[in-house]
Design a protein around this motif. Structure first.
Motif, short mmCIF file in Angstrom:
data_model
loop_
_atom_site.label_atom_id
_atom_site.label_comp_id
_atom_site.label_asym_id
_atom_site.label_seq_id
_atom_site.Cartn_x
_atom_site.Cartn_y
_atom_site.Cartn_z
N MET A 1 0.63 -1.13 0.29
CA MET A 1 0.08 0.01 0.02
C MET A 1 1.00 1.23 0.05
N ALA A 2 0.54 2.12 -0.82
CA ALA A 2 1.14 3.40 -0.91
C ALA A 2 1.26 4.20 0.34
N THR A 3 2.28 4.93 0.88
CA THR A 3 2.26 5.64 1.95
C THR A 3 1.19 6.45 2.02
N ARG A 4 0.97 7.31 0.99
CA ARG A 4 -0.31 8.23 0.86
C ARG A 4 -1.58 7.92 1.25
N PHE A 5 -1.96 6.54 1.19
CA PHE A 5 -3.11 6.06 1.44
C PHE A 5 -3.48 5.74 2.72
N ARG A 6 -2.25 5.50 3.51
CA ARG A 6 -2.39 4.98 4.93
C ARG A 6 -3.14 5.98 5.78
N LYS A 7 -3.77 4.97 6.69
CA LYS A 7 -4.78 6.06 7.52
C LYS A 7 -3.94 7.25 8.41
N ARG A 9 -1.89 8.94 7.22
CA ARG A 9 -1.59 10.19 6.27
C ARG A 9 -2.89 10.98 6.15
N ARG A 10 -3.81 10.07 6.01
CA ARG A 10 -5.47 10.53 5.88
C ARG A 10 -5.76 11.34 7.04
N GLN A 11 -5.68 11.02 8.39
CA GLN A 11 -6.01 11.61 9.30
C GLN A 11 -5.02 12.78 10.02
N ARG A 12 -4.09 13.19 9.12
CA ARG A 12 -3.16 14.33 9.63
C ARG A 12 -4.16 15.47 9.61
N GLY A 13 -3.92 16.30 10.74
CA GLY A 13 -4.73 17.49 10.85
C GLY A 13 -6.14 17.21 11.61
N SER A 14 -6.38 16.10 11.69
CA SER A 14 -7.77 16.00 12.23
C SER A 14 -8.10 16.13 13.85
N ARG A 15 -7.13 16.26 14.47
CA ARG A 15 -6.87 16.59 15.88
C ARG A 15 -6.66 15.24 16.59
N TYR A 16 -7.62 14.37 16.48
CA TYR A 16 -7.68 12.99 17.36
C TYR A 16 -6.85 11.98 16.57
N CYS A 17 -6.88 11.97 15.29
CA CYS A 17 -6.42 10.89 14.40
C CYS A 17 -7.03 9.63 14.66
N GLY A 18 -8.35 9.50 14.87
CA GLY A 18 -9.27 8.37 15.10
C GLY A 18 -9.52 7.78 16.41
#
Length: 146
Positions: A1-7, A9-18
Protein backbone atom coordinates in the motif's frame (compact mmCIF):
# COMPACT_ATOMS: atom_id res chain seq x y z
CA UNK A 1 0.00 0.00 0.00
CA UNK A 2 1.30 3.43 -0.91
CA UNK A 3 2.23 5.65 2.02
CA UNK A 4 -0.14 8.38 0.86
CA UNK A 5 -3.15 6.07 1.28
CA UNK A 6 -2.39 5.05 4.88
CA UNK A 7 -4.82 6.03 7.62
CA UNK A 8 -2.13 7.93 9.51
CA UNK A 9 -1.56 10.15 6.47
CA UNK A 10 -5.27 10.68 5.80
CA UNK A 11 -5.96 11.67 9.40
CA UNK A 12 -3.21 14.28 9.72
CA UNK A 13 -4.75 17.54 10.92
CA UNK A 14 -7.88 15.87 12.29
CA UNK A 15 -6.88 16.59 15.92
CA UNK A 16 -7.58 13.10 17.32
CA UNK A 17 -6.39 10.83 14.45
CA UNK A 18 -9.22 8.34 15.02
CA UNK A 19 -8.74 7.96 18.78
CA UNK A 20 -11.85 9.85 19.89
CA UNK A 21 -11.37 11.98 22.98
CA UNK A 22 -7.83 13.32 23.18
CA UNK A 23 -6.97 11.52 26.41
CA UNK A 24 -7.64 8.07 24.95
CA UNK A 25 -4.28 7.66 23.26
CA UNK A 26 -1.91 9.57 25.48
CA UNK A 27 -0.65 7.69 28.54
CA UNK A 28 -0.67 4.08 29.71
CA UNK A 29 -4.12 4.45 31.27
CA UNK A 30 -5.67 3.57 27.95
CA UNK A 31 -4.14 0.10 28.09
CA UNK A 32 -4.31 -0.68 31.82
CA UNK A 33 -0.70 0.06 32.73
CA UNK A 34 2.77 -0.21 31.27
CA UNK A 35 4.46 -3.56 30.62
CA UNK A 36 3.40 -6.36 32.97
CA UNK A 37 1.30 -4.12 35.21
CA UNK A 38 -1.90 -5.68 36.53
CA UNK A 39 -0.96 -9.34 36.10
CA UNK A 40 -2.04 -9.97 39.70
CA UNK A 41 -4.90 -7.45 39.56
CA UNK A 42 -7.05 -6.44 36.62
CA UNK A 43 -5.30 -8.63 34.02
CA UNK A 44 -5.26 -11.75 36.21
CA UNK A 45 -7.68 -13.81 34.09
CA UNK A 46 -5.70 -13.02 30.95
CA UNK A 47 -2.46 -13.97 32.74
CA UNK A 48 -3.82 -17.32 33.93
CA UNK A 49 -5.11 -18.20 30.45
CA UNK A 50 -2.18 -16.98 28.35
CA UNK A 51 0.73 -17.61 30.78
CA UNK A 52 -0.22 -20.44 33.17
CA UNK A 53 3.38 -20.77 34.43
CA UNK A 54 3.92 -17.05 35.05
CA UNK A 55 3.72 -17.20 38.84
CA UNK A 56 5.88 -19.45 41.02
CA UNK A 57 9.28 -20.95 40.27
CA UNK A 58 10.82 -24.08 38.85
CA UNK A 59 11.27 -26.64 41.62
CA UNK A 60 14.32 -28.14 39.93
CA UNK A 61 16.27 -24.88 39.77
CA UNK A 62 18.17 -24.77 43.04
CA UNK A 63 19.44 -21.37 44.11
CA UNK A 64 22.53 -22.81 45.80
CA UNK A 65 23.38 -25.28 43.07
CA UNK A 66 26.90 -26.65 43.14
CA UNK A 67 28.15 -27.12 39.60
CA UNK A 68 30.98 -29.53 38.85
CA UNK A 69 32.41 -28.53 35.50
CA UNK A 70 35.25 -31.02 35.14
CA UNK A 71 35.77 -34.40 36.76
CA UNK A 72 38.01 -37.42 36.43
CA UNK A 73 37.50 -41.09 37.30
CA UNK A 74 39.85 -43.28 39.30
CA UNK A 75 40.50 -45.40 36.17
CA UNK A 76 42.01 -42.35 34.40
CA UNK A 77 44.54 -41.44 37.11
CA UNK A 78 47.36 -43.42 35.46
CA UNK A 79 46.93 -41.50 32.21
CA UNK A 80 46.74 -38.16 34.03
CA UNK A 81 49.88 -39.02 36.00
CA UNK A 82 51.75 -40.04 32.84
CA UNK A 83 50.96 -36.65 31.32
CA UNK A 84 51.17 -34.25 34.29
CA UNK A 85 52.21 -36.04 37.50
CA UNK A 86 55.40 -35.97 39.55
CA UNK A 87 56.88 -38.30 42.11
CA UNK A 88 57.98 -36.76 45.40
CA UNK A 89 61.68 -37.62 45.81
CA UNK A 90 61.77 -37.48 49.63
CA UNK A 91 58.85 -39.79 50.39
CA UNK A 92 58.69 -41.69 47.11
CA UNK A 93 54.94 -41.00 46.81
CA UNK A 94 53.19 -40.18 43.59
CA UNK A 95 51.52 -36.77 43.93
CA UNK A 96 48.69 -35.57 41.66
CA UNK A 97 47.31 -32.06 42.13
CA UNK A 98 44.02 -32.34 40.21
CA UNK A 99 42.88 -28.85 41.27
CA UNK A 100 45.80 -27.19 39.49
CA UNK A 101 45.06 -29.33 36.41
CA UNK A 102 41.52 -27.96 36.28
CA UNK A 103 39.56 -30.90 37.71
CA UNK A 104 36.78 -30.14 40.20
CA UNK A 105 35.93 -33.63 41.42
CA UNK A 106 37.33 -37.16 41.59
CA UNK A 107 34.82 -39.95 40.91
CA UNK A 108 35.13 -43.64 41.73
CA UNK A 109 34.63 -45.31 38.35
CA UNK A 110 37.03 -48.12 37.46
CA UNK A 111 40.05 -49.68 39.17
CA UNK A 112 43.05 -47.83 40.48
CA UNK A 113 46.53 -48.72 39.19
CA UNK A 114 48.77 -47.59 42.05
CA UNK A 115 49.02 -45.62 45.28
CA UNK A 116 48.50 -41.88 44.71
CA UNK A 117 48.45 -38.82 46.92
CA UNK A 118 45.72 -36.70 45.34
CA UNK A 119 44.82 -33.06 45.94
CA UNK A 120 41.33 -32.23 44.69
CA UNK A 121 38.44 -29.97 45.70
CA UNK A 122 35.77 -32.69 45.91
CA UNK A 123 35.89 -36.47 46.01
CA UNK A 124 33.20 -39.14 46.03
CA UNK A 125 33.13 -41.69 48.84
CA UNK A 126 33.81 -44.60 46.44
CA UNK A 127 36.87 -42.87 45.00
CA UNK A 128 38.22 -42.06 48.46
CA UNK A 129 37.73 -45.67 49.60
CA UNK A 130 39.47 -47.09 46.50
CA UNK A 131 42.46 -44.79 46.84
CA UNK A 132 42.89 -45.49 50.53
CA UNK A 133 42.56 -49.25 49.91
CA UNK A 134 45.38 -49.02 47.36
CA UNK A 135 47.62 -47.30 49.94
CA UNK A 136 47.16 -43.71 48.81
CA UNK A 137 45.58 -40.65 50.40
CA UNK A 138 43.21 -37.89 49.39
CA UNK A 139 43.69 -34.24 50.36
CA UNK A 140 40.31 -32.59 49.83
CA UNK A 141 38.92 -29.06 50.35
CA UNK A 142 35.54 -30.31 51.52
CA UNK A 143 34.93 -31.15 55.17
CA UNK A 144 33.32 -34.54 54.61
CA UNK A 145 33.23 -36.66 51.49
CA UNK A 146 30.09 -36.51 49.38
Amino acid sequence: MATRFRKSRRQRGSRYCGWGQIGQHRQAGSRGGIGGAGKHKHFFVRTVIEEPDHFGHDAFNSFNRNLVNRWVNVRDLDAVFAKHGKADASSGKVVLDLTSLGYDKLLGGGKIGGAYTIKVAKVSEKAKAKIEAAGGEVISDEHDAE
